[in-house]
Design an enzyme around this catalytic site. Structure first.
Site, PDB file in Angstrom:
ATOM      1  CB  SER A 150      -0.943  -0.064   1.271  1.00  0.00           C
ATOM      2  OG  SER A 150      -1.511  -1.018   1.445  1.00  0.00           O
ATOM      3  N   PRO A 185       0.086  -2.380   8.353  1.00  0.00           N
ATOM      4  CG  PRO A 185       1.408  -3.769   7.242  1.00  0.00           C
ATOM      5  CD  PRO A 185       0.072  -3.210   7.300  1.00  0.00           C
ATOM      6  N   GLY A 186       2.050  -0.412   8.227  1.00  0.00           N
ATOM      7  CA  GLY A 186       2.972   0.592   8.113  1.00  0.00           C
ATOM      8  C   GLY A 186       3.693   1.199   6.799  1.00  0.00           C
ATOM      9  N   GLY A 187       2.862   0.715   5.815  1.00  0.00           N
ATOM     10  CA  GLY A 187       3.390   1.038   4.481  1.00  0.00           C
ATOM     11  C   GLY A 187       3.148   2.484   4.203  1.00  0.00           C
ATOM     12  CG  ASP A 226      -4.418  -0.268  12.398  1.00  0.00           C
ATOM     13  OD1 ASP A 226      -5.062  -1.100  13.106  1.00  0.00           O
ATOM     14  OD2 ASP A 226      -4.397   0.014  11.295  1.00  0.00           O
ATOM     15  CG  ASP A 262     -12.577   4.316  16.107  1.00  0.00           C
ATOM     16  OD1 ASP A 262     -12.111   4.556  14.926  1.00  0.00           O
ATOM     17  OD2 ASP A 262     -13.917   4.321  16.229  1.00  0.00           O
ATOM     18  CG  ASP A 303      -5.021   2.748   3.451  1.00  0.00           C
ATOM     19  OD1 ASP A 303      -5.757   2.836   2.464  1.00  0.00           O
ATOM     20  OD2 ASP A 303      -4.046   1.877   3.197  1.00  0.00           O
ATOM     21  CE  LYS A 309      -9.563   2.092   2.071  1.00  0.00           C
ATOM     22  NZ  LYS A 309      -8.151   1.684   1.416  1.00  0.00           N
TER      23      LYS A 309
HETATM   24  C1  LIG Z   1      -5.679  -0.962   4.212  1.00  0.00           C
HETATM   25  S1  LIG Z   1      -5.280  -1.181   5.769  1.00  0.00           S
HETATM   26  C2  LIG Z   1      -4.002   0.127   6.109  1.00  0.00           C
HETATM   27  C3  LIG Z   1      -2.781  -0.312   5.495  1.00  0.00           C
HETATM   28  C4  LIG Z   1      -1.584   0.696   5.684  1.00  0.00           C
HETATM   29  N1  LIG Z   1      -2.031   2.143   5.052  1.00  0.00           N
HETATM   30  C5  LIG Z   1      -0.351   0.402   5.220  1.00  0.00           C
HETATM   31  O1  LIG Z   1       0.172   0.949   4.427  1.00  0.00           O
HETATM   32  O2  LIG Z   1       0.306  -0.763   5.681  1.00  0.00           O
HETATM   33  C6  LIG Z   1      -6.362  -0.764   6.988  1.00  0.00           C
HETATM   34  C7  LIG Z   1      -5.963  -0.494   8.122  1.00  0.00           C
HETATM   35  O3  LIG Z   1      -7.216   0.132   8.886  1.00  0.00           O
HETATM   36  C8  LIG Z   1      -7.387  -0.390  10.035  1.00  0.00           C
HETATM   37  N2  LIG Z   1      -8.669  -0.046  10.759  1.00  0.00           N
HETATM   38  C9  LIG Z   1      -9.856  -0.533  10.433  1.00  0.00           C
HETATM   39  N3  LIG Z   1     -10.896   0.368  10.982  1.00  0.00           N
HETATM   40  C10 LIG Z   1     -10.043   1.200  11.824  1.00  0.00           C
HETATM   41  C11 LIG Z   1     -10.528   2.241  12.586  1.00  0.00           C
HETATM   42  N4  LIG Z   1     -11.840   2.583  12.861  1.00  0.00           N
HETATM   43  N5  LIG Z   1      -9.232   2.937  13.217  1.00  0.00           N
HETATM   44  C12 LIG Z   1      -8.228   2.752  13.233  1.00  0.00           C
HETATM   45  N6  LIG Z   1      -7.738   1.844  12.163  1.00  0.00           N
HETATM   46  C13 LIG Z   1      -8.899   0.842  11.672  1.00  0.00           C
HETATM   47  C14 LIG Z   1      -7.321  -2.059  10.080  1.00  0.00           C
HETATM   48  O4  LIG Z   1      -6.776  -2.499  11.301  1.00  0.00           O
HETATM   49  C15 LIG Z   1      -6.089  -2.193   8.992  1.00  0.00           C
HETATM   50  O5  LIG Z   1      -4.741  -2.362   9.557  1.00  0.00           O
END
Ligand SMILES: C[S@@+](CC[C@H](N)C(=O)[O-])C[C@H]1O[C@@H](n2cnc3c(N)ncnc32)[C@H](O)[C@@H]1O
Length: 380
Positions: free
Chosen positions: A188, A222-224, A240, A260, A298, A327
């Site tokens: 990502s 995970p941190g991208g 997260d 959250d 994201d 999304k």
């Molecule tokens: C698409 S992934 C993110 C990938 C990240 N941008 C990266 O580059 O590694 C979406 C993330 O949103 C988190 N997530 C979902 N709902 C959330 C919320 N309400 N608050 C914080 N994180 C949330 C999920 O745990 C997941 O790790």
């Protein structure tokens, strides 16, 4: 006589691309209909008057279209290419009264398209030579001229057309290709890299995306995305419930908040608001100093929720700029995005510039960028 525009988009998004150009053209009283090749990322917008296609690309900014990567006014559609003398066939279809600043050899963004790229590279050399012989190429360094697009449906068929360098993508097929950084914990990461390169003008990157800035990454695991912020020297609050890559935590630039993202608030959110005058004389509120430079998000959730997050952060003056992925729901993608962008602009458009694009590294999502339109006195 009718005319048409050829547009490229992500394969599978032809309907959204077509609906958007139809809608935008209608807003300037140009009416037409679109046809498309399913899953080929190719759309043709047909208009009724000979100069309508030219008028559309003169009046609509490509950067304002969400779903279109690249476009051109069609000069000759689906020209059959013989097995020999392909170059001559192309020159003949073009006629030699126009000159072009550049030639782009393009193909579908599909697996079949990839196979065509070698064929196109080979053909580009004699085609360029022939164009030079026919005086169809302007002198090198002409950055304002028209660009000739040759879109190869296959080795046997090509569509030809032109765009203007100042209102088209500088990348072949409108695709910014980026190298995946091995140290990033997720793929990502390229989405945020592309977003910075797309939304922040080259000559402003050193001041607007730079080391020492404070960033918040919502939905960071995970941190991208955090990797991109860290790489640019920022101090990052990564929010997260999921884990962050150890390599990022070890940099000392990342603080992990397991909570959250929609409830996260930056420290010291008391903002001193200034009244600023726009060029049209209107007074708008602009934060003097924001606690955060960049908020990025994201999170996979309803796009309505993330749109509201953008509005909240900018209305409260919590960040100077934000990049948020919306999304896309399964159906009515164009209508939903149009509605959400209109809502965001209605709420904060008086004092913020809102841009959105379906980026190459986006999948079923689009990326929105927002910043205050009036520069602060001590703008970094
Ligand atoms: C698409 S992934 C993110 C990938 C990240 N941008 C990266 O580059 O590694 C979406 C993330 O949103 C988190 N997530 C979902 N709902 C959330 C919320 N309400 N608050 C914080 N994180 C949330 C999920 O745990 C997941 O790790």
């Amino acid at each position: 006589m009718s005319s048409s525009i050829t547009l490229y988009c992500r394969p599978g998004y032809e309907k959204e691309c077509g609906a958007e150009i139809q809608d935008r053209a209608a807003s300037i009283d140009i009416f037409g209909y679109f046809t498309f090749d399913k899953n080929q990322g190719l759309v043709t917008f047909n208009v009724y008057q000979a100069d309508d296609a030219e008028r559309v690309i003169q009046k609509v900014r490509l950067s304002s279209l969400v779903f279109t990567r690249q476009w051109f006014v069609t000069l000759a559609s689906q020209v059959a290419l013989p097995d020999y003398n392909r170059v001559e066939a192309i020159i003949e279809a073009l006629g030699s009264e126009w000159q072009y600043a550049d030639l782009r050899m393009e193909m579908p963004d599909t697996n079949e398209g990839k196979e065509l790229s070698k064929f196109c590279r080979k053909l580009a050399v004699p085609l360029r030579q022939a164009m030079r012989q026919h005086n169809m190429l302007t002198k090198k360094g002409d950055t304002d001229g028209a660009i000739l697009h040759a879109y190869f449906h296959s080795g046997k068929e090509v569509t030809l057309g032109y765009s203007y360098a100042n209102n088209s993508s500088e990348h072949a097929m409108g695709i910014m290709r980026l190298k995946f950084p091995n140290q990033s914990p997720s793929r990502s990461t390229l989405k945020l890299d592309e977003a910075f390169l797309t939304f922040v003008e080259k000559d402003e990157r050193d001041t607007r995306v730079t080391s020492g800035m404070k960033a918040v990454d919502l939905g960071a695991s995970p941190g991208g995305w955090t990797y991109q912020l860290v790489r640019r020297g920022m101090m990052v609050s990564s929010v997260d419930n999921g884990p962050m890559a150890e390599s990022l935590m070890e940099t000392g630039q990342v603080k992990h908040f397991q909570m959250d993202g929609y409830k996260f608030t930056p420290n010291k959110p008391q903002i001193h608001w200034l009244e600023k005058k726009l060029s049209n004389g209107q007074m708008v509120p602009v934060p003097d100093q924001t606690p955060i430079d960049w908020m990025v998000c994201d999170i996979i959730d309803k796009p309505q929720r993330s749109a509201k997050l953008i509005i909240d952060w900018m209305q409260k003056g919590w960040c100077r700029e934000c990049i948020v992925n919306l999304k896309l729901p399964m159906s009515k993608k164009f209508e939903t995005i149009k509605e959400l962008l209109a809502k965001i602009r209605e709420e904060i458009g008086d004092f913020c510039k809102v841009q959105a694009k379906h980026l190459y590294y986006d999948r079923d999502e689009i990326t929105v960028h927002v910043r205050y339109v009036v520069k602060r006195e001590n703008n970094r």
